[in-house]
Scaffold this motif. Structure first.
Motif, PDB file in Angstrom:
ATOM      1  N   UNK A 190      17.221   0.433  -1.814  1.00  0.00           N
ATOM      2  CA  UNK A 190      18.588   0.774  -1.441  1.00  0.00           C
ATOM      3  C   UNK A 190      18.691   0.859   0.075  1.00  0.00           C
ATOM      4  N   UNK A 191      19.844   0.440   0.578  1.00  0.00           N
ATOM      5  CA  UNK A 191      20.109   0.563   2.007  1.00  0.00           C
ATOM      6  C   UNK A 191      21.264   1.535   2.229  1.00  0.00           C
ATOM      7  N   UNK A 192      21.186   2.372   3.257  1.00  0.00           N
ATOM      8  CA  UNK A 192      22.287   3.288   3.564  1.00  0.00           C
ATOM      9  C   UNK A 192      23.419   2.624   4.342  1.00  0.00           C
ATOM     10  N   UNK A 193      23.204   1.374   4.748  1.00  0.00           N
ATOM     11  CA  UNK A 193      24.205   0.649   5.537  1.00  0.00           C
ATOM     12  C   UNK A 193      25.400   0.249   4.669  1.00  0.00           C
ATOM     13  N   UNK A 194      26.601   0.382   5.197  1.00  0.00           N
ATOM     14  CA  UNK A 194      27.809  -0.043   4.481  1.00  0.00           C
ATOM     15  C   UNK A 194      28.057  -1.527   4.735  1.00  0.00           C
ATOM     16  N   UNK A 195      28.155  -2.284   3.660  1.00  0.00           N
ATOM     17  CA  UNK A 195      28.405  -3.714   3.776  1.00  0.00           C
ATOM     18  C   UNK A 195      29.891  -4.046   3.749  1.00  0.00           C
ATOM     19  N   UNK A 196      30.722  -3.069   3.396  1.00  0.00           N
ATOM     20  CA  UNK A 196      32.168  -3.294   3.415  1.00  0.00           C
ATOM     21  C   UNK A 196      32.858  -1.976   3.710  1.00  0.00           C
ATOM     22  N   UNK A 197      33.621  -1.953   4.804  1.00  0.00           N
ATOM     23  CA  UNK A 197      34.342  -0.757   5.225  1.00  0.00           C
ATOM     24  C   UNK A 197      35.759  -1.165   5.588  1.00  0.00           C
ATOM     25  N   UNK A 198      36.701  -0.862   4.707  1.00  0.00           N
ATOM     26  CA  UNK A 198      38.077  -1.318   4.881  1.00  0.00           C
ATOM     27  C   UNK A 198      38.754  -0.670   6.088  1.00  0.00           C
ATOM     28  N   UNK A 199      38.195   0.411   6.614  1.00  0.00           N
ATOM     29  CA  UNK A 199      38.800   1.086   7.764  1.00  0.00           C
ATOM     30  C   UNK A 199      38.503   0.367   9.078  1.00  0.00           C
ATOM     31  N   UNK A 200      37.559  -0.580   9.050  1.00  0.00           N
ATOM     32  CA  UNK A 200      37.192  -1.298  10.264  1.00  0.00           C
ATOM     33  C   UNK A 200      37.993  -2.586  10.424  1.00  0.00           C
ATOM     34  N   UNK A 201      38.135  -3.020  11.669  1.00  0.00           N
ATOM     35  CA  UNK A 201      38.880  -4.249  11.955  1.00  0.00           C
ATOM     36  C   UNK A 201      38.240  -5.448  11.244  1.00  0.00           C
ATOM     37  N   UNK A 202      36.905  -5.473  11.241  1.00  0.00           N
ATOM     38  CA  UNK A 202      36.161  -6.467  10.468  1.00  0.00           C
ATOM     39  C   UNK A 202      35.425  -5.715   9.369  1.00  0.00           C
ATOM     40  N   UNK A 203      35.998  -5.659   8.143  1.00  0.00           N
ATOM     41  CA  UNK A 203      35.414  -4.834   7.077  1.00  0.00           C
ATOM     42  C   UNK A 203      33.973  -5.173   6.737  1.00  0.00           C
ATOM     43  N   UNK A 204      33.627  -6.473   6.756  1.00  0.00           N
ATOM     44  CA  UNK A 204      32.251  -6.878   6.496  1.00  0.00           C
ATOM     45  C   UNK A 204      31.653  -7.392   7.796  1.00  0.00           C
TER      46      UNK A 204
END
Length: 241
Positions: A190-204
């Protein structure tokens, strides 16, 4: 390198362009260069450009009245494409905890492949994986480059809940579940990194043509990075290819 491409109408608003049917880094680079050149010429009239392993779907905002003329225009763009306008590709370093607490299928894979847990981790972190396209779930990266020794059939009955960040193997591929979902791939970490974050300008953060390098971390490091991700201060390592 120039490929022999196939162009075809794909509904009233789209044109499908196909390369040779192979999963190859040279093909995906050519697709990305072609896409960049198309966007430079056609951005105002395009709805979307969707990349596959060896295809590019061009979706227009308006109905195509003269498809043959548009195909001829696309062919001319391809024949005169300029590689230097392509955007940079990156190698992203992704921390993964391969502890059996997170890699719940590691022991099963080890038993059936006759590879030790340490050998599986070494093989999985040794290769660099090319991002071919994004799909299935928002932020799910289709990666090429898995070592043949790690090819492992998907589960006959998918799990109803695969945790967010699960790093898994399915057939000849490896990938990361960007959110909790059902899934039939075999979980090795498992990785703690977020691969998709809708709050960011570039979600992925990653794009087609980028590369992924998995790195093994201890559970202590995993939990520390997880806190940094939650607080918004974690910065992934990346390098221009």
């Amino acid at each position: 390198m120039t490929y022999e491409l196939k162009y075809k109408s794909y509904g009233e608003f789209s044109i499908l362009i196909e390369w040779e049917a192979s999963i190859d880094t040279s093909v995906i680079r050519d697709i990305n260069v072609f896409k960049a050149n198309i966007l430079k010429k056609e951005a105002k009239v395009l709805q979307d450009c969707i990349i596959g392993y060896h295809s590019l779907l061009i979706v227009y905002k308006n109905k195509l009245e003269e498809v043959h003329k548009k195909i001829s225009f696309l062919k001319d763009i391809y024949m005169h494409k300029k590689k230097e306008i392509s955007t940079y590709d990156y190698i992203w370093k992704i921390p993964v905890c391969y502890d059996v607490k997170y890699g719940i299928d590691l022991l099963d894979i080890s038993q059936k492949t006759k590879l030790s847990k340490e050998e599986i981790i070494q093989l999985h972190t040794h290769n660099t994986y090319t991002v071919y396209f994004i799909g299935f779930l928002p932020g799910f990266l289709y990666l090429g480059g898995l070592h043949k020794k790690l090819f492992f059939d998907r589960k006959p009955t998918p799990r109803l809940k695969v945790p967010k960040g699960a790093v898994a193997i399915g057939g000849m591929q490896t990938g990361v579940y960007p959110q909790e979902s059902a899934g039939g791939w075999n979980i090795i970490g498992n990785t703690p990194v977020s691969f998709f974050d809708i709050t960011k300008e570039t979600p992925c953060f990653a794009s087609s043509g980028d590369q992924i390098q998995f790195t093994s971390v201890t559970e202590e490091a995993y939990l520390s990075i997880e806190e940094e991700v939650k607080s918004g201060v974690y910065k992934m390592e990346k390098f221009i290819i």
